[in-house]
Design an enzyme around this catalytic site. Structure first.
Site, PDB file in Angstrom:
ATOM      1  N   ASP A  36      95.809  -2.890 -41.741  1.00 23.38           N
ATOM      2  CA  ASP A  36      97.078  -2.261 -41.382  1.00 23.38           C
ATOM      3  C   ASP A  36      96.840  -0.843 -40.870  1.00 23.38           C
ATOM      4  OD1 ASP A  36      99.729  -1.448 -41.256  1.00 23.38           O
ATOM      5  OD2 ASP A  36     100.279  -2.390 -43.137  1.00 23.38           O
ATOM      6  N   ASP A  37      97.110  -0.601 -39.590  1.00 20.91           N
ATOM      7  CA  ASP A  37      97.006   0.733 -38.971  1.00 20.91           C
ATOM      8  C   ASP A  37      95.559   1.195 -38.755  1.00 20.91           C
ATOM      9  OD1 ASP A  37      99.738   0.631 -39.257  1.00 20.91           O
ATOM     10  OD2 ASP A  37      99.931   2.471 -40.424  1.00 20.91           O
ATOM     11  N   CYS A  76     104.586  -2.586 -37.645  1.00 16.39           N
ATOM     12  CA  CYS A  76     104.167  -3.670 -38.536  1.00 16.39           C
ATOM     13  C   CYS A  76     104.921  -4.986 -38.394  1.00 16.39           C
ATOM     14  CB  CYS A  76     104.271  -3.199 -39.985  1.00 16.39           C
ATOM     15  SG  CYS A  76     103.396  -1.667 -40.321  1.00 16.39           S
ATOM     16  N   ARG A  80     103.533  -8.529 -36.496  1.00 15.69           N
ATOM     17  CA  ARG A  80     103.282  -9.737 -37.267  1.00 15.69           C
ATOM     18  C   ARG A  80     104.169 -10.894 -36.808  1.00 15.69           C
ATOM     19  NH1 ARG A  80     100.623  -7.434 -42.111  1.00 15.69           N
ATOM     20  NH2 ARG A  80     100.363  -5.284 -41.438  1.00 15.69           N
ATOM     21  N   LYS A 129     100.013  -8.065 -47.160  1.00 15.95           N
ATOM     22  CA  LYS A 129     101.362  -7.622 -46.811  1.00 15.95           C
ATOM     23  C   LYS A 129     102.030  -8.636 -45.900  1.00 15.95           C
ATOM     24  CE  LYS A 129     102.506  -4.331 -43.765  1.00 15.95           C
ATOM     25  NZ  LYS A 129     102.748  -3.015 -43.141  1.00 15.95           N
ATOM     26  N   HIS A 131     105.798  -8.738 -44.735  1.00 13.83           N
ATOM     27  CA  HIS A 131     106.591  -7.915 -43.826  1.00 13.83           C
ATOM     28  C   HIS A 131     107.401  -8.695 -42.796  1.00 13.83           C
ATOM     29  CE1 HIS A 131     106.465  -3.342 -42.817  1.00 13.83           C
ATOM     30  NE2 HIS A 131     107.661  -3.767 -43.232  1.00 13.83           N
ATOM     31  N   SER A 154     105.609  -2.479 -46.505  1.00 14.08           N
ATOM     32  CA  SER A 154     104.530  -1.485 -46.483  1.00 14.08           C
ATOM     33  C   SER A 154     104.441  -0.694 -47.780  1.00 14.08           C
ATOM     34  CB  SER A 154     104.726  -0.517 -45.316  1.00 14.08           C
ATOM     35  OG  SER A 154     104.617  -1.187 -44.083  1.00 14.08           O
ATOM     36  N   HIS A 219      96.995   1.613 -44.195  1.00 19.08           N
ATOM     37  CA  HIS A 219      98.328   2.207 -44.049  1.00 19.08           C
ATOM     38  C   HIS A 219      98.513   3.286 -45.120  1.00 19.08           C
ATOM     39  CE1 HIS A 219     102.708   2.539 -44.082  1.00 19.08           C
ATOM     40  NE2 HIS A 219     102.792   1.762 -43.016  1.00 19.08           N
ATOM     41  N   ASP A 271      96.866  -4.622 -37.029  1.00 20.83           N
ATOM     42  CA  ASP A 271      98.239  -4.956 -36.640  1.00 20.83           C
ATOM     43  C   ASP A 271      98.809  -3.994 -35.616  1.00 20.83           C
ATOM     44  OD1 ASP A 271      98.577  -2.771 -38.393  1.00 20.83           O
ATOM     45  OD2 ASP A 271     100.476  -3.538 -39.161  1.00 20.83           O
ATOM     46  N   ASN A 272      98.273  -2.798 -35.522  1.00 20.49           N
ATOM     47  CA  ASN A 272      98.638  -1.816 -34.493  1.00 20.49           C
ATOM     48  C   ASN A 272      97.650  -0.663 -34.601  1.00 20.49           C
ATOM     49  OD1 ASN A 272     101.353  -1.531 -36.643  1.00 20.49           O
ATOM     50  ND2 ASN A 272      99.874   0.138 -36.547  1.00 20.49           N
ATOM     51  N   LYS A 292     100.067   4.508 -33.276  1.00 17.81           N
ATOM     52  CA  LYS A 292     101.154   3.693 -33.812  1.00 17.81           C
ATOM     53  C   LYS A 292     102.515   4.225 -33.368  1.00 17.81           C
ATOM     54  CE  LYS A 292     103.099   2.207 -38.249  1.00 17.81           C
ATOM     55  NZ  LYS A 292     102.769   1.835 -39.636  1.00 17.81           N
TER      56      LYS A 292
END
Length: 490
Positions: A36-37, A76, A80, A129, A131, A154, A219, A271-272, A292
């Protein structure tokens, strides 16, 4: 009963007959790892500084690094929703990021990646996660997963939120559909998710399985376990990435030990992009602009490795533009799975994965932020339409706080527009004019060459017209005709 019988029959047929040339004699396992991130440059093989990622480097040496791999939106939930459904997130009406107040989620009628695998008879599990909906109507176990261990949203939607901690509820950790802990020790997340994932592999080693591991780190707020704290020169962020790298190594060694390596497709991507406002607690986008929440390359071009021995070339770098929405149709093609009956946007990129000279089937890729169509890439060219974007308000933050911390009046978490997000996360809103960038010479999107190439601008504008009509564009007041509703509960 009939669906189960059909799935079993398909498994038997595939196990006793060969695929077409270049395909396996048995259904491959699939492991999808999504931190994540994480930034593009947060791997040693792509320029990481102050920490090392030997397990990711080894995975890349055994497979292919995809250096123009994109997510569909730089945030996020939207990201997804896209790779799970094979759609631009606007098609399934899931933009932005859900939080504990959200009553919407992925619509039950959408046919998702885990459902495709489950219908083929795969064992399916997710750890990390989710989300895509905070209520059980939209839960992983209602969308194709046999097992789930993780969180609904998150990890800053907690008592650790940098500016709204006092209004956050306890952070729930779920096993299946039951909350088993509130406010768990976040420093143990990476280790616990890894242990759960290894257990799932071991219990399903004799049947095809799909394992989805959407890691909660890095994240913000970031945490590393005691074994990793203080190990890297990059501080806590480097420690966190080294622990994620350790996790990848543990999974790969498990496959080796169980002799499943050759029969398993491993896909790793973020994811980003990273969150620049958080400074020393954020990743590195490398040569790319911003991160992001923006449709600049730093927000949507992410690290990506894929390995499948004997099928995906080893020790290769592929720079063909592909997107996470392509995963569902590509994996469906590889395993012989059912495609969604509703329209999707991803394309089968099997040739790009398995052949060194294949070209991307996409004439263009489109980049939304929320409901705004902000950019389009075709070949080496990327055109930004005039749009607002978030950039750090000042110097990058320190110690887990965002830029300009303490000076912004933070809006409620229910204010999900660009200015609400900026107020909570140390951002200011700026605007970009119509801008054309040659990514082959200017990956940082610094030199606007629109005036020098009016023909390219006109071509990319024309490419954007059908997607704008289909999926809408609030920048131009267009309501899309191809948008499907998200799921909602009262």
């Amino acid at each position: 009963m009939l669906r189960s019988f059909c799935a079993l029959l398909m498994l038997c047929l595939l196990a006793t007959s060969s695929f077409a040339e270049g395909k396996p004699d048995r259904l491959p396992n699939v492991i999808l790892i999504v931190p994540d991130d994480m930034g593009f440059a947060d791997m040693s093989s792509q320029g990481a500084k102050g920490f090392s990622t030997p397990n990711l480097d080894k995975l890349a040496g055994q497979g292919t690094r995809f250096t123009s791999f994109y997510v569909a939106q730089p945030v996020c939930t939207a990201s997804r929703a896209a790779f799970m459904s094979g759609c631009y997130p606007n098609r399934v009406s899931l933009q932005g990021a859900l939080n504990h107040t959200s009553k919407n989620g992925i619509h039950p009628d959408e046919y998702l990646l885990p459902e495709m695998f489950k219908d083929l008879g795969y064992a399916t599990a997710g750890m990390g996660k989710w989300h895509l909906g905070t209520v059980l109507d939209f839960w992983p176990t209602r969308n194709g997963f046999d097992e789930w261990f993780g969180t609904p949203y998150s990890n800053d939607n907690t008592k650790y939120h940098p500016v709204l901690a006092d209004e956050m509820p306890p952070f729930p950790l779920y096993e299946g559909e039951r909350v088993i802990e509130l406010d768990p020790d976040q420093s143990l997340f990476t280790r616990r998710l890894t242990e759960k994932a290894i257990s799932f592999i071991e219990r399903n080693q004799n049947r095809p399985f799909f394992l989805y591991l959407p890691q909660i780190m890095p994240h913000v707020p970031i945490f590393a376990s005691e074994s990793f704290r203080g190990r890297s020169e990059r501080g806590l962020y480097g420690d966190v990435i080294e622990e994620l790298d350790w996790s990848v190594g543990q999974l790969m060694r498990t496959l080796d030990r169980l002799k499943l390596t050759d029969d398993t497709i491993v896909i790793f991507f973020s994811d980003n992009g990273p969150w620049p406002s958080y400074g020393e607690h954020a990743g590195d986008a490398g040569p790319f602009r911003e991160g992001k929440l923006t449709t600049f390359e730093g927000g949507v071009r992410v690290p990506c490795i894929m390995r499948w021995p004997g099928h995906i070339p080893a020790d290769q770098v592929c720079d063909e533009p592909i997107m996470a929405i392509d995963l569902l149709p590509t994996l469906a093609q590889i395993v012989g799975g059912q495609m969604p009956t509703k329209k999707i946007d991803g394309l089968d990129v099997t040739d790009v994965l398995t052949k060194t000279d294949a070209k991307s089937p996409h004439e263009a890729l489109f980049f939304y932020a929320g409901t705004e169509l902000q950019a389009v890439r075709s070949g080496k060219w990327k055109l930004h339409f005039p749009h607002p974007y978030i950039t750090p308000a000042g110097e990058p933050g320190k110690g887990g706080k965002p830029s300009n911390w303490g000076n912004n009046q933070a809006q409620s978490i229910t204010q999900s527009g660009i200015r609400g997000i900026a107020s909570r996360h140390g951002g200011r809103v700026e605007d970009i004019e119509l801008s054309l960038f040659d990514l082959s010479n200017d990956p940082g999107e610094t030199k606007n060459v629109a005036d020098q190439h009016p023909d390219v601008v006109a071509r990319l504008k024309k490419l954007a017209e059908p997607i704008r009509a289909d999926l809408g564009d609030s920048l131009n007041g267009v309501e899309g005709t191809g948008i499907r509703a998200a799921g909602w509960v009262n």
